[in-house]
Design an enzyme around this catalytic site. Structure first.
Site, short mmCIF file in Angstrom:
data_model
loop_
_atom_site.label_atom_id
_atom_site.label_comp_id
_atom_site.label_asym_id
_atom_site.label_seq_id
_atom_site.Cartn_x
_atom_site.Cartn_y
_atom_site.Cartn_z
N MET A 30 1.91 -2.87 -5.41
CA MET A 30 2.63 -3.28 -6.61
C MET A 30 3.48 -4.51 -6.29
O MET A 30 4.45 -4.81 -6.99
CB MET A 30 3.49 -2.13 -7.14
CG MET A 30 2.63 -0.93 -7.55
SD MET A 30 3.36 0.11 -8.81
CE MET A 30 4.80 0.71 -7.95
N LEU A 33 6.06 -7.50 -1.41
CA LEU A 33 5.44 -7.09 -0.14
C LEU A 33 6.43 -7.17 1.02
O LEU A 33 7.30 -8.03 1.06
CB LEU A 33 4.22 -7.97 0.15
CG LEU A 33 3.14 -7.97 -0.93
CD1 LEU A 33 2.00 -8.90 -0.53
CD2 LEU A 33 2.62 -6.57 -1.21
N GLY A 36 5.65 -3.24 5.88
CA GLY A 36 4.80 -2.04 5.71
C GLY A 36 3.46 -2.43 5.11
O GLY A 36 2.39 -2.02 5.60
N HIS A 37 3.50 -3.25 4.05
CA HIS A 37 2.24 -3.71 3.44
C HIS A 37 1.46 -4.56 4.44
O HIS A 37 0.24 -4.45 4.55
CB HIS A 37 2.52 -4.59 2.20
CG HIS A 37 3.16 -3.87 1.06
ND1 HIS A 37 4.46 -4.08 0.69
CD2 HIS A 37 2.67 -2.94 0.20
CE1 HIS A 37 4.75 -3.33 -0.36
NE2 HIS A 37 3.68 -2.63 -0.68
N LYS A 149 4.23 6.66 4.11
CA LYS A 149 5.56 6.88 3.53
C LYS A 149 5.40 7.64 2.20
O LYS A 149 6.14 8.55 1.91
CB LYS A 149 6.30 5.57 3.29
CG LYS A 149 7.69 5.82 2.70
CD LYS A 149 8.46 4.56 2.51
CE LYS A 149 8.02 3.79 1.31
NZ LYS A 149 8.35 4.46 0.02
N ASP A 150 4.39 7.22 1.43
CA ASP A 150 4.10 7.92 0.18
C ASP A 150 3.14 9.07 0.51
O ASP A 150 1.95 9.03 0.15
CB ASP A 150 3.50 6.94 -0.83
CG ASP A 150 4.50 5.86 -1.20
OD1 ASP A 150 5.48 6.18 -1.84
OD2 ASP A 150 4.30 4.71 -0.78
O1 PAF Z 1 1.99 2.83 -3.57
C1 PAF Z 1 1.94 1.95 -4.46
O2 PAF Z 1 2.41 0.81 -4.32
C2 PAF Z 1 1.30 2.30 -5.81
O3 PAF Z 1 1.54 3.63 -6.15
C3 PAF Z 1 -0.20 1.99 -5.85
C4 PAF Z 1 -0.99 2.83 -4.85
C5 PAF Z 1 -0.43 0.52 -5.57
C6 PAF Z 1 -0.76 2.31 -7.24
O4 PAF Z 1 -0.12 1.56 -8.22
#
Ligand code: PAF
Length: 280
Positions: A30, A33, A36-37, A149-150
């Site tokens: 989303m 950045l 982590g990304h 993390k998620d």
């Molecule tokens: O983890 C995230 O940033 C969002 O939940 C994702 C996986 C991009 C879906 O919108």
């Protein structure tokens, strides 16, 4: 790096890779950045011949319009970082492109989307499943990368992929932390310096709890963690649960699970942060 905004242009850009049998790695984001990304993206670049990163703030996964409005957006910095990392395709669609019509699908993931985040953010994982399944159908990746993390999101995405029989390998990537221990998150951008310092106590307490499993049952330890974090000025725990890492079922004793994981949601001022730790 190609910057693409439509599904038809994405198909055209991916065609040469597909024709040559090049494996496609996908990192949905989303935006806003951070390291982590970047870690997910580097892994995708290492493991695939072409990496696609999507940048889309998905409205259907926000159950709070204020949270959606305040979600950090840094498109120019994101583009630069992706270019530097060596990503082949940045896919940044509009809401209309992803949802030409409202997505009315309702997923039921059983317990997986009822506990923890599911309890406090009703509808959130339905929105995640909607957008991730749509993005998968646009990109058709061989592998897709998600941060641990998620933790609950990763479990839901694995389950959704299994149920919808989507031929993609889901790769979970360990949490990346600031030197202070704070789990990296786009939401950290909304923390003041003082709040960052307070928020770093979340991981400190989770880490400290690792040494206390011999003295406490999971529920007692969870209560201890809640008490310690709530004692830090500026922090308020929404939940801390110790669950089995596969079923996400809360556990009453340590031998109930081969993979006990503690998952936390904590407010630091007005910013909601999540983190988790593995007890084995
Ligand atoms: O983890 C995230 O940033 C969002 O939940 C994702 C996986 C991009 C879906 O919108």
């Amino acid at each position: 790096m190609k910057v693409i905004h439509t599904v038809s242009a994405l198909n055209l850009a991916l065609q040469p890779f597909r024709c040559e049998g090049v494996e496609i790695g996908f990192v949905p984001t989303m935006g806003a950045l951070h390291e982590g990304h970047a870690t997910l993206i580097r892994k995708s670049i290492e493991e695939n011949g072409c990496t696609v990163v999507s940048l889309f703030v998905n409205p259907t996964q926000f159950n709070n319009s204020e949270d959606l409005r305040l979600y950090p957006r840094t498109p120019e910095e994101d583009r630069q970082l992706l270019q530097e990392l060596g990503v082949e395709i940045l896919f940044a669609p509009s809401v209309e492109e992803v949802y030409p019509e409202p997505d009315r699908r309702v997923f039921d993931f059983g317990l997986l989307d009822k506990v923890m985040e599911g309890r406090f953010r009703p509808g959130h994982f339905n929105g995640v499943a909607q957008v991730v399944s749509r993005l998968f159908s646009f990109v058709q990746p061989d592998r897709a990368y998600f941060g641990e993390k998620d933790f609950q999101q990763l479990a839901i995405v694995r389950e959704m992929t299994r149920r919808l029989q989507i031929p993609v390998e889901i790769v979970g990537v360990p949490i990346v932390r600031e030197p202070s221990g704070l789990a990296m998150s786009s939401r950290n951008q909304r923390l003041s310096l003082q709040e960052r310092e307070q928020a770093s106590q979340i991981y400190r307490m989770l880490d400290k709890s690792l040494g206390l499993t011999g003295e406490h049952l999971p529920r007692e330890l969870a209560e201890w963690v809640v008490g310690e974090i709530n004692n830090v000025p500026g922090l308020r725990v929404e939940y801390y649960e110790i669950v089995d890492g596969d079923s996400l079922r809360p556990i009453a004793s340590w031998d109930e699970s081969d993979r006990p994981v503690g998952c936390a949601a904590v407010y630091c001022g007005g910013v909601r942060l999540i983190d988790n730790i593995s007890y084995r």
